[in-house]
Scaffold this motif. Sequence first.
Motif, mmCIF file in Angstrom:
data_model
loop_
_atom_site.group_PDB
_atom_site.id
_atom_site.type_symbol
_atom_site.label_atom_id
_atom_site.label_comp_id
_atom_site.label_asym_id
_atom_site.label_seq_id
_atom_site.Cartn_x
_atom_site.Cartn_y
_atom_site.Cartn_z
ATOM 1 N N PHE A 186 -3.211 -0.374 -8.588
ATOM 2 C CA PHE A 186 -2.855 -0.754 -7.229
ATOM 3 C C PHE A 186 -1.868 0.255 -6.627
ATOM 4 O O PHE A 186 -2.074 0.768 -5.527
ATOM 5 N N ALA A 240 -1.764 3.935 -3.517
ATOM 6 C CA ALA A 240 -0.852 3.825 -2.376
ATOM 7 C C ALA A 240 -0.552 5.178 -1.753
ATOM 8 O O ALA A 240 -0.496 6.192 -2.441
ATOM 9 N N THR A 278 5.199 -4.142 -4.924
ATOM 10 C CA THR A 278 5.103 -5.117 -6.003
ATOM 11 C C THR A 278 6.489 -5.625 -6.371
ATOM 12 O O THR A 278 7.474 -4.899 -6.323
ATOM 13 N N HIS A 283 2.165 0.073 -0.498
ATOM 14 C CA HIS A 283 1.826 -0.878 -1.558
ATOM 15 C C HIS A 283 3.117 -1.316 -2.229
ATOM 16 O O HIS A 283 3.892 -0.486 -2.693
ATOM 17 N N ARG A 295 3.445 -9.127 2.557
ATOM 18 C CA ARG A 295 2.079 -9.273 3.111
ATOM 19 C C ARG A 295 2.127 -9.674 4.575
ATOM 20 O O ARG A 295 1.348 -9.168 5.390
ATOM 21 N N TRP A 297 2.297 -5.034 4.712
ATOM 22 C CA TRP A 297 2.164 -4.199 3.519
ATOM 23 C C TRP A 297 1.098 -4.784 2.601
ATOM 24 O O TRP A 297 0.874 -5.993 2.582
ATOM 25 N N GLN A 298 0.448 -3.940 1.822
ATOM 26 C CA GLN A 298 -0.382 -4.395 0.721
ATOM 27 C C GLN A 298 0.613 -4.832 -0.364
ATOM 28 O O GLN A 298 1.552 -4.097 -0.656
ATOM 29 N N ARG A 333 1.318 -7.129 -4.218
ATOM 30 C CA ARG A 333 0.834 -7.887 -5.376
ATOM 31 C C ARG A 333 2.022 -8.301 -6.228
ATOM 32 O O ARG A 333 3.009 -7.584 -6.326
ATOM 33 N N GLY A 379 -0.132 -0.890 6.346
ATOM 34 C CA GLY A 379 -1.182 -1.111 5.356
ATOM 35 C C GLY A 379 -1.272 -0.032 4.299
ATOM 36 O O GLY A 379 -1.959 -0.198 3.290
#
Length: 186
Positions: free
Chosen positions: A73, A77, A162, A160, A173, A177-178, A180, A157
């Motif tokens: 993921f 980015a 986390t 990325h 989100r 932003w992407q 996870r 977008g």
Amino acid sequence: MPPESLSDIPLGERVTVRHRLADGRASDAVGRITARDRDALTLHTRRGEVHIPLDAVLVHRVVQAVPWRIACFLGRAEVAVLDLGTVLRHADVTTPLLVELERAGTPLFLLTATGEGAATSLAEAGLGVFAQHLLDGDCPAAHAEIEARLARVVGPGLVHFTDERPPSVETAREWGWQARVFTPPD
């Protein structure tokens, strides 16, 4: 009775096992073999330990580990953003990840709610990243700092993010932003 080769697979190997449930339905379990005796097999899966009676096994096979999802993921980015606390708590897996991203030329940003100790930790790791003090949920300020540091506009977008805290991931989100939830590899 399952194929004989199941008993020959060493502990620690990653396998997929299709087995019959008590209600007659079939189910699949994927994980590492953590225990086995003459009657049952225990797998460590993403959802926890799964105990499977050997006489319920329909088919099995050894499977290769999938690439770590967070690494994949973040590797896609344009800009990688991680929570500093998560990075420090999981340094055994995050330090190599940060080094890999830096080698690939991916801009790295670490966000922290406290800011304390961030510069020291990053300097000790020898990484060219910066820690941005972030009040919880202030993605616009963090995004503005990212754009200022990169001296260019970055579409939300393309970032990325986390973190091991689901509410932070959801906030990112919502900002665009992407994002996870951080889960270390098994």
